[in-house]
Each structure stands twice: as structure tokens, then as C-alpha cells.
Scaffold this active site. Sequence first.
Site, mmCIF file in Angstrom:
data_model
loop_
_atom_site.group_PDB
_atom_site.id
_atom_site.type_symbol
_atom_site.label_atom_id
_atom_site.label_comp_id
_atom_site.label_asym_id
_atom_site.label_seq_id
_atom_site.Cartn_x
_atom_site.Cartn_y
_atom_site.Cartn_z
ATOM 1 C CD GLU A 1 -35.130 -10.357 -6.765
ATOM 2 O OE1 GLU A 1 -33.996 -9.853 -6.635
ATOM 3 O OE2 GLU A 1 -35.849 -10.621 -5.788
ATOM 4 C CD1 TRP B 1 -36.379 -6.396 -1.220
ATOM 5 C CD2 TRP B 1 -35.998 -6.423 -3.416
ATOM 6 N NE1 TRP B 1 -37.465 -6.982 -1.845
ATOM 7 C CE2 TRP B 1 -37.243 -7.008 -3.189
ATOM 8 C CE3 TRP B 1 -35.551 -6.312 -4.730
ATOM 9 C CZ2 TRP B 1 -38.052 -7.494 -4.218
ATOM 10 C CZ3 TRP B 1 -36.352 -6.799 -5.750
ATOM 11 C CH2 TRP B 1 -37.587 -7.384 -5.481
ATOM 12 C CE1 TYR C 1 -40.352 -9.783 -2.251
ATOM 13 C CE2 TYR C 1 -38.391 -9.744 -0.874
ATOM 14 C CZ TYR C 1 -39.032 -10.149 -2.020
ATOM 15 O OH TYR C 1 -38.370 -10.911 -2.944
#
Length: 181
Positions: free
Chosen positions: A37, A45, A15
Site C-alpha cells: 500500500e 494499484w 486480488y
Amino acid sequence: MKRCAWAYNDELREYHDHIWGQPQHDEVMLYRMLILEGLQAGLSWDIVLKKEKAYEQALDHFEYEKIAKYNEDKYQELMQTPLLIKNKLKMKAIITNAQAFIKVQDEFKSFDHYIWSYVNFKPIKHHYHSSSEVPAFDELSQLISKDLKKRGFKFVGPTIIYSYLQAIGIYNDHEIDCDLY
């Protein structure tokens, strides 16, 4: 390769290296990142990234036009889908946000134009030595959050929007000793 300290496992490194902080202008990607998000709220995350492929499959590859038309049966199906986060409000927000996303596109010709107009279509490069210096939110994320909420978006608080601005490359918050800075 020297990376930001938070990119400590394979998913996070992938990522970090290919998405985070890279200017995004593709409408599907802008919607996708807004949803991911929002899903992160209250979670790490890392958890969201591990579930991203399951969401991609369950949500028609994040094609917001299709998602905007999901009905109660589809919502119930999603709530039963393995690997998805079983939060009713977050799941409903995925559909609501697709509908609001399309309305923004109709008004501004694209969501890309809407979101990037806040920074005169140029990324902002911050100069942080470590992630501990990065704020949870700032004036811009508060402004955008307020406007998105007014437009009917959910799970778009200032902290989520700050992370979103990082994710889509409006903010380049790579640490100064990171190769991607």
C-alpha cells in the site's frame, strides 16, 4: 461472478477475489500489505500488483525480521534490482517499517492485535453502491495514520491507511452488488 467495477483485469480480479476485503491476521501478510500500500503512493494499484512477485523475491518473501536487519549494501542492491520501484524514500521505508513493525509486535504481542483492536476485532462492512462513494480516508484511518507515524512508520498517511484497512479486511468495501459483499 459479479465483482466490484475496479477489478477489470486478471491481476486485479485475482486480488479482488482472494485478498481484498478478506480479514487478514497473518503477521507476514499484514506487513506485506502495509508495504504494498505504501508503494502505491502516487501510482496505480495495477502497477504495484504487477511488481509484487519481484518484491517478494527481492524482500525475502516479506519476512520482516530479515528486512529489519537490511544494511546499506542491501539497500543499494534493492535500488539496482530490476522491476522494483526506484524511489529512495519508499525503499528506505520498507526497512524502517519492518523495524517499527517489530516494535509494535513487542508492545502488543502482535501487529494483528494492534491493528484489529481499533475495531474491537470485528470487520466493518460499508454499504457502497460504487467505488466513487468510497472516501479516500476517514476518521479511523486518520487516527491509525497518526499513531503509526508516531511509532516511526513511513508512507502511512490517512489515504494509504484507508486502502490498507480495505486490503486486510478491516473494511469490507465491496460494492453491494458484488458477490463478495
